[in-house]
Design a protein around this motif. Structure first.
Motif, PDB file in Angstrom:
ATOM      1  N   ALA A  87       0.998  -1.252   0.061  1.00 24.40           N
ATOM      2  CA  ALA A  87      -0.028   0.002   0.086  1.00 24.40           C
ATOM      3  C   ALA A  87       0.847   1.283  -0.010  1.00 24.40           C
ATOM      4  CB  ALA A  87      -0.949  -0.131   1.281  1.00 24.40           C
ATOM      5  N   ARG A  88       1.781   1.220   0.746  1.00 19.11           N
ATOM      6  CA  ARG A  88       2.851   2.415   0.869  1.00 19.11           C
ATOM      7  C   ARG A  88       3.431   2.568  -0.301  1.00 19.11           C
ATOM      8  NH1 ARG A  88       8.501   3.153   3.028  1.00 19.11           N
ATOM      9  NH2 ARG A  88       8.431   5.305   3.622  1.00 19.11           N
ATOM     10  N   ALA A  89       3.777   1.498  -1.323  1.00 22.73           N
ATOM     11  CA  ALA A  89       4.568   1.791  -2.344  1.00 22.73           C
ATOM     12  C   ALA A  89       4.047   1.874  -3.560  1.00 22.73           C
ATOM     13  CB  ALA A  89       5.224   0.330  -2.763  1.00 22.73           C
ATOM     14  N   PHE A  90       2.516   1.517  -3.690  1.00 22.25           N
ATOM     15  CA  PHE A  90       1.772   1.680  -4.794  1.00 22.25           C
ATOM     16  C   PHE A  90       0.446   2.313  -4.944  1.00 22.25           C
ATOM     17  CE2 PHE A  90       4.072  -2.540  -5.254  1.00 22.25           C
ATOM     18  CZ  PHE A  90       5.093  -2.184  -6.266  1.00 22.25           C
ATOM     19  N   ALA A  91       0.125   2.462  -3.771  1.00 23.62           N
ATOM     20  CA  ALA A  91      -1.361   3.165  -3.402  1.00 23.62           C
ATOM     21  C   ALA A  91      -1.017   4.801  -3.061  1.00 23.62           C
ATOM     22  CB  ALA A  91      -2.238   2.709  -2.441  1.00 23.62           C
ATOM     23  N   GLY A  92      -2.176   5.321  -2.871  1.00 27.87           N
ATOM     24  CA  GLY A  92      -2.157   6.695  -2.698  1.00 27.87           C
ATOM     25  C   GLY A  92      -1.682   7.157  -1.240  1.00 27.87           C
ATOM     26  N   SER A  93      -1.502   8.253  -0.767  1.00 32.90           N
ATOM     27  CA  SER A  93      -0.894   8.713   0.411  1.00 32.90           C
ATOM     28  C   SER A  93      -2.092   8.025   1.462  1.00 32.90           C
ATOM     29  CB  SER A  93      -0.695   9.994   0.635  1.00 32.90           C
ATOM     30  OG  SER A  93       0.363  10.397  -0.159  1.00 32.90           O
ATOM     31  N   ARG A  94      -3.456   8.305   1.044  1.00 28.06           N
ATOM     32  CA  ARG A  94      -4.444   8.124   2.105  1.00 28.06           C
ATOM     33  C   ARG A  94      -4.481   6.483   2.468  1.00 28.06           C
ATOM     34  NH1 ARG A  94     -10.898   8.984   0.466  1.00 28.06           N
ATOM     35  NH2 ARG A  94     -11.890   7.951   2.141  1.00 28.06           N
ATOM     36  N   LEU A  95      -4.595   5.699   1.399  1.00 20.83           N
ATOM     37  CA  LEU A  95      -4.464   4.209   1.726  1.00 20.83           C
ATOM     38  C   LEU A  95      -3.028   4.142   2.556  1.00 20.83           C
ATOM     39  CD1 LEU A  95      -6.159   2.570  -1.105  1.00 20.83           C
ATOM     40  CD2 LEU A  95      -7.033   2.545   0.953  1.00 20.83           C
ATOM     41  N   ALA A  96      -2.082   4.411   2.252  1.00 15.75           N
ATOM     42  CA  ALA A  96      -0.943   4.155   2.620  1.00 15.75           C
ATOM     43  C   ALA A  96      -0.776   4.416   4.036  1.00 15.75           C
ATOM     44  CB  ALA A  96       0.324   4.858   1.987  1.00 15.75           C
ATOM     45  N   ASP A  97      -1.006   5.567   4.477  1.00 21.13           N
ATOM     46  CA  ASP A  97      -1.166   6.258   5.720  1.00 21.13           C
ATOM     47  C   ASP A  97      -2.086   5.183   6.757  1.00 21.13           C
ATOM     48  OD1 ASP A  97       0.577   7.959   4.930  1.00 21.13           O
ATOM     49  OD2 ASP A  97      -0.794   9.629   4.938  1.00 21.13           O
ATOM     50  N   GLY A  98      -3.179   4.980   6.340  1.00 21.41           N
ATOM     51  CA  GLY A  98      -4.382   4.093   6.758  1.00 21.41           C
ATOM     52  C   GLY A  98      -3.817   2.864   7.140  1.00 21.41           C
ATOM     53  N   ALA A  99      -3.175   2.320   6.201  1.00 22.99           N
ATOM     54  CA  ALA A  99      -2.495   0.986   6.396  1.00 22.99           C
ATOM     55  C   ALA A  99      -1.251   0.757   7.394  1.00 22.99           C
ATOM     56  CB  ALA A  99      -2.077   0.379   5.111  1.00 22.99           C
ATOM     57  N   SER A 100      -0.592   1.836   7.419  1.00 22.34           N
ATOM     58  CA  SER A 100       0.337   1.993   8.538  1.00 22.34           C
ATOM     59  C   SER A 100       0.055   2.259   9.968  1.00 22.34           C
ATOM     60  CB  SER A 100       1.509   3.117   7.969  1.00 22.34           C
ATOM     61  OG  SER A 100       2.167   2.883   6.881  1.00 22.34           O
ATOM     62  N   ALA A 101      -0.950   3.065  10.073  1.00 17.46           N
ATOM     63  CA  ALA A 101      -1.648   3.373  11.152  1.00 17.46           C
ATOM     64  C   ALA A 101      -2.409   1.925  11.899  1.00 17.46           C
ATOM     65  CB  ALA A 101      -2.734   4.594  11.125  1.00 17.46           C
ATOM     66  N   ALA A 102      -2.992   1.102  10.926  1.00 18.33           N
ATOM     67  CA  ALA A 102      -3.692   0.063  11.408  1.00 18.33           C
ATOM     68  C   ALA A 102      -2.579  -0.704  11.954  1.00 18.33           C
ATOM     69  CB  ALA A 102      -4.464  -0.673  10.096  1.00 18.33           C
ATOM     70  N   LEU A 103      -1.684  -1.076  11.089  1.00 21.84           N
ATOM     71  CA  LEU A 103      -0.568  -1.993  11.673  1.00 21.84           C
ATOM     72  C   LEU A 103       0.243  -1.416  12.771  1.00 21.84           C
ATOM     73  CD1 LEU A 103       1.012  -4.356  10.626  1.00 21.84           C
ATOM     74  CD2 LEU A 103       2.541  -3.056   9.778  1.00 21.84           C
ATOM     75  N   ALA A 104       0.209  -0.279  13.265  1.00 25.46           N
ATOM     76  CA  ALA A 104       0.770   0.170  14.269  1.00 25.46           C
ATOM     77  C   ALA A 104      -0.008  -0.122  15.709  1.00 25.46           C
ATOM     78  CB  ALA A 104       0.980   1.736  14.163  1.00 25.46           C
ATOM     79  N   LYS A 105      -1.189  -0.041  15.249  1.00 28.15           N
ATOM     80  CA  LYS A 105      -2.217  -0.461  16.537  1.00 28.15           C
ATOM     81  C   LYS A 105      -2.033  -1.789  16.892  1.00 28.15           C
ATOM     82  CE  LYS A 105      -5.746   2.944  15.499  1.00 28.15           C
ATOM     83  NZ  LYS A 105      -7.275   3.151  15.063  1.00 28.15           N
TER      84      LYS A 105
END
Length: 234
Positions: A87-105
């Protein structure tokens, strides 16, 4: 607050407690009704989360329970890490940030050994920044927002033969094919479903017009059309 976030916070609030937490206290903390807490806890119990207790008494996690290992296997956690990288490499910033935040939780409540193993996966999605890449991410964010907001967009398009056209479009979904994105929806020029590659679009603007997907022109109809065309659409 999204329901997924609320369920996470319920579990997090119960972790490590030696006494039951009253449902009313959970309701006050999360600013929801008692009925919502009762329903959420019941759903968590049905999904396998070892919550003990009942309405009017309070809730706590079963003694000795360690939620993350019960909820996720090592392979599942690795899939989450890899998905975040993609998601971070290929998606937009919105999805990339959301995926990273979910994983951090998730990582915040993982035992150290499981967190280390999940993060140690050797599947990578190299990420780099340049002007072209950032412009693409911005466009994916714009299209993603238009889909969620049901906003008609307009853009110039150049097909694979280089032929130009101007389109007014009702965007329904984005699909990633491993090498390119496509935007699917209803094309007002052709009066049918069409797929467009964002990297061939230019001058994309939100028209300010909202649309309501009608039967036969909604995402379900689009999916059926693509399933017939490509033999599968999930």
């Amino acid at each position: 607050m999204r329901r997924a976030d609320r369920l996470f916070l319920i579990i997090h609030s119960l972790r490590g407690r030696r006494t039951a937490m009253p449902a009313r206290r959970l309701a006050e903390t999360l600013e929801v009704s008692l009925r919502t807490i009762y329903r959420d806890v019941a759903d968590l119990q049905l999904s396998g989360v070892p919550i003990e207790g009942e309405a009017g008494v309070g809730y706590m996690l079963r003694k000795g329970a360690d939620i993350p290992p019960l909820m996720f296997t090592e392979a599942e956690l690795e899939a989450l890490v890899v998905g975040t990288r993609f998601a971070r490499a290929f998606a937009g910033s919105r999805l990339a940030d959301g995926a990273s935040a979910a994983l951090a939780k998730i990582e915040a409540v993982l035992p150290p050994d499981l967190r280390e193993r999940a993060a140690g996966t050797r599947i990578y999605a190299p990420f780099y920044k340049d002007d072209e890449r950032e412009a693409h991410r911005h466009l994916i964010d714009l299209l993603h927002g238009a889909i969620g907001g049901r906003q008609v967009i307009a853009f110039d398009y150049s097909d694979k033969e280089g032929r130009p056209s101007h389109r007014a479009f009702e965007p329904l979904c984005l699909s990633f094919w491993g090498c390119a994105w496509t935007l699917g929806g209803w094309c007002r020029l052709r009066e049918s479903f069409r797929n467009f590659r964002p990297d061939r679009m230019s001058g994309v603007v939100l028209t300010g017009e909202l649309f309501t997907p009608a039967p036969g022109r909604d995402v379900a109809a689009y999916t059926d059309a693509m399933r017939g065309q490509f033999g599968g659409m999930d």
